[in-house]
Scaffold this motif. Structure first.
Motif, PDB file in Angstrom:
ATOM      1  N   GLN A 122     -14.789   1.841   8.674  1.00 32.99           N
ATOM      2  CA  GLN A 122     -13.753   3.485   8.305  1.00 32.99           C
ATOM      3  C   GLN A 122     -11.646   3.515   8.893  1.00 32.99           C
ATOM      4  N   TRP A 123     -11.821   1.806   8.727  1.00 28.69           N
ATOM      5  CA  TRP A 123     -10.410   1.958   8.929  1.00 28.69           C
ATOM      6  C   TRP A 123      -9.482   2.159   7.851  1.00 28.69           C
ATOM      7  N   CYS A 124      -8.429   2.593   8.083  1.00 26.77           N
ATOM      8  CA  CYS A 124      -8.257   3.081   6.672  1.00 26.77           C
ATOM      9  C   CYS A 124      -6.163   2.407   6.490  1.00 26.77           C
ATOM     10  N   SER A 125      -5.896   1.362   5.519  1.00 27.74           N
ATOM     11  CA  SER A 125      -4.919   0.446   5.719  1.00 27.74           C
ATOM     12  C   SER A 125      -3.719   1.093   5.868  1.00 27.74           C
ATOM     13  N   SER A 126      -3.928   2.439   5.780  1.00 23.88           N
ATOM     14  CA  SER A 126      -2.148   3.062   5.183  1.00 23.88           C
ATOM     15  C   SER A 126      -2.339   4.258   7.099  1.00 23.88           C
ATOM     16  N   HIS A 127      -3.660   4.995   6.612  1.00 22.83           N
ATOM     17  CA  HIS A 127      -3.518   6.336   8.019  1.00 22.83           C
ATOM     18  C   HIS A 127      -3.311   5.242   8.909  1.00 22.83           C
ATOM     19  N   ASP A 128      -3.908   3.741   8.966  1.00 25.07           N
ATOM     20  CA  ASP A 128      -3.397   2.990  11.121  1.00 25.07           C
ATOM     21  C   ASP A 128      -3.027   1.789  10.784  1.00 25.07           C
ATOM     22  N   ARG A 129      -1.352   2.034  10.065  1.00 22.45           N
ATOM     23  CA  ARG A 129      -0.355   1.699   9.956  1.00 22.45           C
ATOM     24  C   ARG A 129      -0.269   0.727  10.937  1.00 22.45           C
ATOM     25  N   PRO A 130      -0.065   1.559  12.931  1.00 18.98           N
ATOM     26  CA  PRO A 130      -0.017   0.418  13.146  1.00 18.98           C
ATOM     27  C   PRO A 130      -0.796  -0.242  13.811  1.00 18.98           C
ATOM     28  N   ARG A 131      -1.824  -0.840  12.998  1.00 20.15           N
ATOM     29  CA  ARG A 131      -2.462  -2.368  12.933  1.00 20.15           C
ATOM     30  C   ARG A 131      -2.874  -3.080  11.979  1.00 20.15           C
ATOM     31  N   PHE A 132      -2.141  -2.384  10.928  1.00 21.72           N
ATOM     32  CA  PHE A 132      -2.953  -2.736   9.540  1.00 21.72           C
ATOM     33  C   PHE A 132      -1.775  -2.997   8.072  1.00 21.72           C
ATOM     34  N   TYR A 133      -1.511  -3.645   7.379  1.00 19.87           N
ATOM     35  CA  TYR A 133      -0.535  -3.655   6.221  1.00 19.87           C
ATOM     36  C   TYR A 133      -1.092  -2.923   5.193  1.00 19.87           C
ATOM     37  N   SER A 134      -0.611  -1.744   4.764  1.00 18.73           N
ATOM     38  CA  SER A 134      -0.639  -1.631   3.030  1.00 18.73           C
ATOM     39  C   SER A 134       0.852  -1.169   2.713  1.00 18.73           C
ATOM     40  N   HIS A 135       0.042  -1.608   1.535  1.00 16.48           N
ATOM     41  CA  HIS A 135       1.322  -1.893   0.527  1.00 16.48           C
ATOM     42  C   HIS A 135       2.121  -0.908  -0.076  1.00 16.48           C
ATOM     43  N   ARG A 136       1.551   0.362  -0.026  1.00 12.23           N
ATOM     44  CA  ARG A 136       1.758   1.718  -1.217  1.00 12.23           C
ATOM     45  C   ARG A 136       1.971   2.843   0.368  1.00 12.23           C
ATOM     46  N   GLY A 137       1.240   2.257   1.484  1.00 10.91           N
ATOM     47  CA  GLY A 137       1.827   3.300   2.998  1.00 10.91           C
ATOM     48  C   GLY A 137       3.292   2.929   3.365  1.00 10.91           C
ATOM     49  N   SER A 138       3.755   1.547   2.706  1.00  9.73           N
ATOM     50  CA  SER A 138       4.825   0.696   3.322  1.00  9.73           C
ATOM     51  C   SER A 138       5.822   1.560   2.060  1.00  9.73           C
ATOM     52  N   GLY A 139       5.481   1.843   0.774  1.00  5.82           N
ATOM     53  CA  GLY A 139       5.982   1.494  -0.489  1.00  5.82           C
ATOM     54  C   GLY A 139       6.884  -0.124  -0.691  1.00  5.82           C
ATOM     55  N   GLY A 140       5.368  -0.519  -0.633  1.00  5.75           N
ATOM     56  CA  GLY A 140       6.156  -1.935  -1.328  1.00  5.75           C
ATOM     57  C   GLY A 140       6.495  -3.028   0.263  1.00  5.75           C
ATOM     58  N   ARG A 141       6.803  -2.626   1.602  1.00 10.17           N
ATOM     59  CA  ARG A 141       7.750  -2.872   1.943  1.00 10.17           C
ATOM     60  C   ARG A 141       6.986  -3.912   2.986  1.00 10.17           C
ATOM     61  N   ASP A 142       5.008  -3.836   3.299  1.00 13.27           N
ATOM     62  CA  ASP A 142       4.447  -4.342   3.493  1.00 13.27           C
ATOM     63  C   ASP A 142       3.936  -6.168   3.519  1.00 13.27           C
ATOM     64  N   GLY A 143       3.309  -6.570   4.474  1.00 11.73           N
ATOM     65  CA  GLY A 143       3.089  -8.534   4.391  1.00 11.73           C
ATOM     66  C   GLY A 143       1.192  -7.928   4.050  1.00 11.73           C
ATOM     67  N   ARG A 144       0.806  -8.915   4.099  1.00  5.98           N
ATOM     68  CA  ARG A 144      -0.624  -9.079   3.643  1.00  5.98           C
ATOM     69  C   ARG A 144      -0.867  -9.706   4.555  1.00  5.98           C
TER      70      ARG A 144
END
Ligand SMILES: [Zn+2]
Length: 260
Positions: free
Chosen positions: A222-244
């Motif tokens: 149930q983790w969402c990479s974008s909702h849970d960006r403090p824990r994970f990376y989100s390409h969409r949630g960061s406007g393409g600036r996040d890592g992998r």
């Protein structure tokens, strides 16, 4: 069978990592995904094809690998959002393969990995044969049928009926966070009524496909990479600036610990 919710849990240690302890206990398989971590700058970015300095990224890969001493081989692919997958047999050290979004092995000691930052890592097991497949499923791989290829190949390699397989949809972007065009909805078999915007829940699409293929035992993070960006990376949630992040799956060397 209802779809079970199985949350990856943060593991102790220097590497930010979220394991699936229930799979370790039941199947003796190591599965999970790395996290963002709390380091400076981009954190624990493991992306090899981003603009992060390669030396730093490789240093983090080595740190990551130090947590998997019972795996002499690690496989990673240069992912292209395609539907190709390969079976890996004897692997020693790093094996980096071109243009692959899916990996499969029956060999203990081979750790399969895919990099993700919103796309869904799909973990497939044939537990009785200690066979594992790991797929990188964004919308292109999903609409192209990477999952059904993975299931089919696992079936051929193990000679196991599909209803013996187990599947988990890991950390990735949720439907609420993933706004897409109507062509993406339609390519994934989803209706796109009205003027939009439309939202695609990739994990739901993958689960439905797995159920249709005959897999009965399915779980989802149930983790969402974008909702849970403090824990994970989100390409969409960061406007393409996040890592992998790196999703991983494999049976370690040594005797089977699983109950079967
Ligand atoms: Zn979300």
């Amino acid at each position: 069978m209802p779809v079970q919710v199985l949350r990856e849990l943060e593991a102790p240690g220097p590497v930010p990592r979220f394991d699936i302890p229930a799979w370790w206990e039941e199947f003796g398989v190591r599965a999970g995904v790395t996290g963002r971590g709390e380091g400076p700058g981009r954190g624990f970015d493991l992306g090899l094809w981003t603009d992060a300095p390669v030396g730093e990224v490789m240093g983090r890969w080595r740190q990551f690998r130090n947590g998997f001493e019972d795996f002499p081989g690690v496989v990673l692919g240069d992912q292209v959002h395609g539907v190709q997958l390969a079976r890996h047999r004897e692997v020693r050290g790093w094996s980096q393969v071109d243009a692959l979004d899916g990996h499969l092995t029956t060999q203990p000691g081979v750790l399969l990995t895919v990099t993700v930052a919103d796309c869904i890592p799909v973990y497939l097991l044939a537990p009785k044969q200690r066979a594992a497949a790991l797929l990188h499923c964004g919308w292109r791989g999903t609409s192209g049928g990477l999952l059904s290829r993975g299931i089919q190949t696992l079936r051929e390699v193990t000679n196991m009926a599909v209803d013996n397989m187990v599947m988990h949809c890991g950390v990735g972007i949720c439907g609420a966070c993933y706004e897409v065009g109507s062509e993406v909805m339609e390519s994934c078999g989803q209706a796109a009524p009205g003027p939009g915007p439309w939202h695609l829940d990739l994990r739901s699409v993958l689960i439905e496909a797995a159920q249709q293929a005959g897999i009965r035992r399915i779980s989802t993070s149930q983790w969402c990479s974008s909702h849970d960006r403090p824990r994970f990376y989100s390409h969409r949630g960061s406007g393409g600036r996040d890592g992998r992040m790196v999703a991983y799956l494999g049976y370690p060397l040594g005797p089977a610990t699983a109950s079967d």
